[in-house]
Design a protein around this motif. Structure first.
Motif, mmCIF file in Angstrom:
data_model
loop_
_atom_site.group_PDB
_atom_site.id
_atom_site.type_symbol
_atom_site.label_atom_id
_atom_site.label_comp_id
_atom_site.label_asym_id
_atom_site.label_seq_id
_atom_site.Cartn_x
_atom_site.Cartn_y
_atom_site.Cartn_z
ATOM 1 N N CYS A 194 0.874 -1.174 0.000
ATOM 2 C CA CYS A 194 0.000 0.000 0.000
ATOM 3 C C CYS A 194 0.911 1.223 0.000
ATOM 4 C CB CYS A 194 -0.911 -0.008 1.214
ATOM 5 S SG CYS A 194 -1.969 1.453 1.357
ATOM 6 N N ALA A 195 1.003 1.865 -1.128
ATOM 7 C CA ALA A 195 1.835 3.057 -1.259
ATOM 8 C C ALA A 195 0.972 4.291 -1.019
ATOM 9 C CB ALA A 195 2.456 3.105 -2.643
ATOM 10 N N VAL A 196 1.439 5.163 -0.148
ATOM 11 C CA VAL A 196 0.646 6.337 0.194
ATOM 12 C C VAL A 196 1.363 7.611 -0.244
ATOM 13 C CG1 VAL A 196 -0.297 5.097 2.167
ATOM 14 C CG2 VAL A 196 1.579 6.709 2.511
ATOM 15 N N SER A 197 0.582 8.618 -0.551
ATOM 16 C CA SER A 197 1.134 9.919 -0.910
ATOM 17 C C SER A 197 0.157 11.002 -0.494
ATOM 18 C CB SER A 197 1.405 9.990 -2.418
ATOM 19 O OG SER A 197 0.212 9.814 -3.137
ATOM 20 N N GLY A 198 0.681 12.191 -0.293
ATOM 21 C CA GLY A 198 -0.164 13.303 0.056
ATOM 22 C C GLY A 198 -0.333 13.517 1.544
ATOM 23 N N PHE A 199 0.245 12.654 2.362
ATOM 24 C CA PHE A 199 0.214 12.862 3.816
ATOM 25 C C PHE A 199 1.402 12.142 4.430
ATOM 26 C CE2 PHE A 199 -1.219 8.653 5.087
ATOM 27 C CZ PHE A 199 -1.946 8.202 3.999
ATOM 28 N N THR A 200 1.663 12.472 5.679
ATOM 29 C CA THR A 200 2.798 11.880 6.380
ATOM 30 C C THR A 200 2.382 10.549 6.969
ATOM 31 O OG1 THR A 200 3.615 14.088 6.939
ATOM 32 C CG2 THR A 200 4.504 12.225 8.196
ATOM 33 N N LEU A 201 2.942 9.483 6.445
ATOM 34 C CA LEU A 201 2.542 8.140 6.859
ATOM 35 C C LEU A 201 2.762 7.934 8.356
ATOM 36 C CD1 LEU A 201 1.492 5.391 6.041
ATOM 37 C CD2 LEU A 201 3.842 4.727 5.503
ATOM 38 N N ASP A 202 3.769 8.583 8.908
ATOM 39 C CA ASP A 202 4.096 8.406 10.333
ATOM 40 C C ASP A 202 2.907 8.687 11.243
ATOM 41 O OD1 ASP A 202 7.559 9.211 10.418
ATOM 42 O OD2 ASP A 202 6.279 9.176 8.654
ATOM 43 N N ASP A 203 1.998 9.540 10.802
ATOM 44 C CA ASP A 203 0.894 9.976 11.654
ATOM 45 C C ASP A 203 -0.335 9.086 11.558
ATOM 46 O OD1 ASP A 203 1.583 13.443 10.798
ATOM 47 O OD2 ASP A 203 2.431 12.168 12.385
ATOM 48 N N TYR A 204 -0.290 8.071 10.696
ATOM 49 C CA TYR A 204 -1.501 7.313 10.400
ATOM 50 C C TYR A 204 -1.353 5.827 10.675
ATOM 51 C CZ TYR A 204 -3.619 11.318 8.141
ATOM 52 O OH TYR A 204 -4.176 12.539 7.901
ATOM 53 N N ALA A 205 -2.420 5.271 11.213
ATOM 54 C CA ALA A 205 -2.569 3.820 11.222
ATOM 55 C C ALA A 205 -3.048 3.391 9.832
ATOM 56 C CB ALA A 205 -3.586 3.392 12.275
ATOM 57 N N ILE A 206 -2.633 2.216 9.428
ATOM 58 C CA ILE A 206 -3.011 1.690 8.125
ATOM 59 C C ILE A 206 -3.667 0.329 8.300
ATOM 60 C CG2 ILE A 206 -2.216 0.950 5.852
ATOM 61 C CD1 ILE A 206 -1.884 3.911 6.242
ATOM 62 N N GLY A 207 -4.724 0.125 7.568
ATOM 63 C CA GLY A 207 -5.426 -1.142 7.654
ATOM 64 C C GLY A 207 -5.595 -1.807 6.299
ATOM 65 N N TRP A 208 -5.692 -3.108 6.344
ATOM 66 C CA TRP A 208 -6.007 -3.911 5.164
ATOM 67 C C TRP A 208 -7.396 -4.514 5.343
ATOM 68 C CZ3 TRP A 208 -3.350 -3.936 0.752
ATOM 69 C CH2 TRP A 208 -2.015 -3.517 0.796
ATOM 70 N N PHE A 209 -8.178 -4.434 4.299
ATOM 71 C CA PHE A 209 -9.548 -4.916 4.321
ATOM 72 C C PHE A 209 -9.796 -5.696 3.047
ATOM 73 C CE2 PHE A 209 -10.625 -2.347 7.950
ATOM 74 C CZ PHE A 209 -9.665 -1.346 7.891
ATOM 75 N N ARG A 210 -10.826 -6.518 3.053
ATOM 76 C CA ARG A 210 -11.118 -7.286 1.851
ATOM 77 C C ARG A 210 -12.619 -7.434 1.680
ATOM 78 N NH1 ARG A 210 -8.793 -13.188 3.881
ATOM 79 N NH2 ARG A 210 -10.509 -13.708 5.323
#
Length: 122
Positions: free
Chosen positions: A21-37
């Motif tokens: 999951c590649a992210v852009s436009g925000f600072t990844l350090d500040d966010y939790a990331i989840g995987w869903f299906r």
């Protein structure tokens, strides 16, 4: 803000895939990331989440011991390593971001990316 999931494909039961999951436009350090299906005809469900610092992870029971979530904030990327895949894992996989891990796990994340198809079949 963009999240782009990739790495899906078709594998046989017992096989492995690694989703990114590649992210852009925000600072990844500040966010939790989840995987869903979401499988055809079924509701979207949580697979795994990781806190902003990586210290806390959640997994749904059916993937514990088979899937592993990790993050590389320097590369703005979160990974989901999926081993010993089963036909029941077949679904479109999405990643999502939120500042609150608990809200994310409730499928209420602020940001969502497009999905990547995972098909497990013999």
């Amino acid at each position: 803000v963009q999240l782009q999931a990739s790495g899906g494909g078709s594998v046989q039961p017992g096989g492995s895939l690694r989703l990114s999951c590649a992210v852009s436009g925000f600072t990844l350090d500040d966010y939790a990331i989840g995987w869903f299906r979401q499988a055809p005809g079924k509701e979207r469900e949580g697979v795994s989440c990781i806190s902003s610092g990586g210290a806390t992870t959640y997994y749904r029971d059916s993937v514990k011991g088979r899937f592993a979530v990790s993050r590389d904030n320097a590369k703005n990327t979160v990974y989901l390593q999926m081993n010993n895949l089963e036909p029941e894992d077949t679904a479109v996989y999405y990643c999502s971001a939120d500042v609150l891990l608990t809200r994310l796990w409730l499928l209420k994340g602020n940001y969502w990316g497009q999905g990547t198809q995972v098909t497990v079949s013999s």
